[in-house]
Design a protein around this motif. Structure first.
Motif, PDB file in Angstrom:
ATOM      1  N   LEU A   5       0.840  -1.213   0.000  1.00 45.21           N
ATOM      2  CA  LEU A   5       0.000   0.000   0.000  1.00 45.21           C
ATOM      3  C   LEU A   5       0.870   1.256   0.000  1.00 45.21           C
ATOM      4  CD1 LEU A   5      -3.115  -0.213   2.329  1.00 45.21           C
ATOM      5  CD2 LEU A   5      -3.012   0.394  -0.074  1.00 45.21           C
ATOM      6  N   HIS A   8       1.972   2.207  -3.276  1.00 46.72           N
ATOM      7  CA  HIS A   8       0.852   2.845  -3.954  1.00 46.72           C
ATOM      8  C   HIS A   8       0.816   4.344  -3.641  1.00 46.72           C
ATOM      9  CE1 HIS A   8      -3.562   2.986  -4.973  1.00 46.72           C
ATOM     10  NE2 HIS A   8      -3.031   2.396  -6.007  1.00 46.72           N
ATOM     11  N   SER A  19      -5.441  11.394  -3.595  1.00 52.72           N
ATOM     12  CA  SER A  19      -6.335  10.329  -3.112  1.00 52.72           C
ATOM     13  C   SER A  19      -7.298  10.855  -2.061  1.00 52.72           C
ATOM     14  CB  SER A  19      -5.520   9.188  -2.499  1.00 52.72           C
ATOM     15  OG  SER A  19      -4.605   8.699  -3.433  1.00 52.72           O
ATOM     16  N   ALA A  21      -9.684   9.671   1.225  1.00 52.82           N
ATOM     17  CA  ALA A  21      -9.939   8.639   2.231  1.00 52.82           C
ATOM     18  C   ALA A  21     -11.121   9.033   3.103  1.00 52.82           C
ATOM     19  CB  ALA A  21      -8.701   8.450   3.104  1.00 52.82           C
ATOM     20  N   ASP A  47     -10.508   6.074  -2.415  1.00 51.43           N
ATOM     21  CA  ASP A  47      -9.258   5.312  -2.488  1.00 51.43           C
ATOM     22  C   ASP A  47      -8.993   4.449  -1.251  1.00 51.43           C
ATOM     23  OD1 ASP A  47      -7.848   6.524  -5.012  1.00 51.43           O
ATOM     24  OD2 ASP A  47      -8.750   8.201  -3.932  1.00 51.43           O
ATOM     25  N   TYR A  48      -9.315   4.997  -0.069  1.00 53.33           N
ATOM     26  CA  TYR A  48      -9.024   4.261   1.163  1.00 53.33           C
ATOM     27  C   TYR A  48     -10.123   4.502   2.199  1.00 53.33           C
ATOM     28  CZ  TYR A  48      -4.388   4.987  -0.902  1.00 53.33           C
ATOM     29  OH  TYR A  48      -3.337   5.072  -1.769  1.00 53.33           O
ATOM     30  N   LEU A  50     -10.093   4.858   6.259  1.00 51.56           N
ATOM     31  CA  LEU A  50      -9.296   4.916   7.478  1.00 51.56           C
ATOM     32  C   LEU A  50     -10.248   4.540   8.601  1.00 51.56           C
ATOM     33  CD1 LEU A  50      -6.973   6.218   5.995  1.00 51.56           C
ATOM     34  CD2 LEU A  50      -6.937   8.065   7.652  1.00 51.56           C
ATOM     35  N   ILE A  74     -11.886  -1.748  -1.385  1.00 51.59           N
ATOM     36  CA  ILE A  74     -11.187  -0.518  -0.985  1.00 51.59           C
ATOM     37  C   ILE A  74     -10.288  -0.850   0.223  1.00 51.59           C
ATOM     38  CG2 ILE A  74     -11.483   1.855  -0.130  1.00 51.59           C
ATOM     39  CD1 ILE A  74     -14.265   1.845  -1.529  1.00 51.59           C
ATOM     40  N   PRO A  75      -8.998  -0.520   0.138  1.00 52.35           N
ATOM     41  CA  PRO A  75      -8.111  -0.854   1.260  1.00 52.35           C
ATOM     42  C   PRO A  75      -8.532  -0.182   2.573  1.00 52.35           C
ATOM     43  CG  PRO A  75      -6.829  -0.199  -0.666  1.00 52.35           C
ATOM     44  CD  PRO A  75      -8.268   0.119  -0.977  1.00 52.35           C
ATOM     45  N   ILE A  77      -7.226   1.059   6.184  1.00 52.31           N
ATOM     46  CA  ILE A  77      -6.005   1.424   6.917  1.00 52.31           C
ATOM     47  C   ILE A  77      -6.392   1.840   8.330  1.00 52.31           C
ATOM     48  CG2 ILE A  77      -4.015   2.979   6.958  1.00 52.31           C
ATOM     49  CD1 ILE A  77      -4.370   3.340   3.908  1.00 52.31           C
ATOM     50  N   ASP A  91      -5.789  -3.792   6.248  1.00 51.93           N
ATOM     51  CA  ASP A  91      -4.692  -4.013   5.305  1.00 51.93           C
ATOM     52  C   ASP A  91      -3.392  -3.395   5.808  1.00 51.93           C
ATOM     53  OD1 ASP A  91      -6.084  -5.200   2.886  1.00 51.93           O
ATOM     54  OD2 ASP A  91      -7.335  -3.451   3.302  1.00 51.93           O
TER      55      ASP A  91
END
Ligand code: 1GP
Length: 251
Positions: A5, A8, A19, A21, A47-48, A50, A74-75, A77, A91
């Protein structure tokens, strides 16, 4: 150590891609709300995610992440307010050191105590220089951290702090005026930090308008985080995400 990640993040920065989030506070959602949020986030090409909070009172962290992961790619975090907010289902983990404060526990103490558990989690670890900037009124993070935020008109302090973080080996800088801040971080401060720091910069706290998200990206933010405004009006996701993604940057 995993760094998929993070690569990325770096690639996006090199290519001038910004990005967006969405911050999810596990205390403020349930399975139904997550389902709706994930649908909107997927449509808006977020994108992410959180996940975390300065103070969590529920026991919903693991389930919340599992639910998001079951519904989209979607990752996720972790953005932990304390060492107890580590979940193997995410992730990656923003491994935060509060470099704007002088509270040794948040600089290194908590990390020492939780190191074996963090290592065992198998999460991708992203060492992050976390900087709290004054947002016009005390926020949960400024109270809980027991550390003085950087005054919002002291751009040089922010710059020197971020530079020190980068030279100490941090891989990301997260400048935050705290969830629900009255005043988000001024663009002039973002611009000054971005002009001399090469690692990706995350900006959050008090952003409620797509225009502000856009201006922050223009000033040099690489990732924009919004939580509170989306909790109040989830339809904002689309506009905020488009504003961030529309930022054209010549690199
Ligand atoms: C807080 O930066 C995040 O730590 C997001 O802030 O909830 O005000 O969007 P908001």
């Amino acid at each position: 150590m995993k760094n998929k990640l993070y690569q990325h993040f770096v690639r996006n920065k090199q290519q001038g891609h910004k990005s967006f989030a969405v911050l999810v506070d596990p205390d403020k959602v349930d399975n139904k709300k997550i389902e709706q949020l994930v649908r909107l986030a997927t449509d808006a090409k977020v994108d992410y995610f959180l996940v975390g909070g300065s103070l969590l009172t529920s026991n919903y962290l693991d389930e919340c992440i599992q639910q998001i992961k079951a519904l989209c790619n979607i990752p996720v975090i972790l953005f932990p307010g304390s060492p107890s907010q580590v979940s193997k289902y995410a992730d990656a983990l923003l491994y935060l050191s509060l470099i704007s404060g002088r509270n040794p526990e948040l600089l290194i103490g908590h990390h020492v105590v939780s190191a074996p558990m963090v290592r065992k989690s198998g999460l991708e670890i992203m060492p992050t220089g976390y900087m709290v900037i004054d947002g016009g009124a005390p926020t949960t993070v400024s109270y809980i951290s027991n550390a003085t935020p950087i005054p919002s008109d002291k751009n040089e302090i922010a710059l020197c702090t971020a530079m020190a973080g980068e030279m100490l080996g941090m891989k990301l800088i997260y400048m935050d005026s705290g969830s629900g801040a009255k005043r988000p971080i001024p663009e002039s401060m973002i611009e000054m930090v971005a002009s001399q720091v090469e690692i990706p910069i995350i900006i959050g706290g008090g952003i409620t308008e797509p225009e502000k998200a856009y201006r922050n990206c223009k000033a040099g933010a690489d990732v924009i985080v919004v939580g509170n405004a989306i909790e109040k009006d989830s339809s904002l996701i689309k506009e905020l995400s488009s504003a961030v993604h529309s930022t054209a940057v010549i690199v």
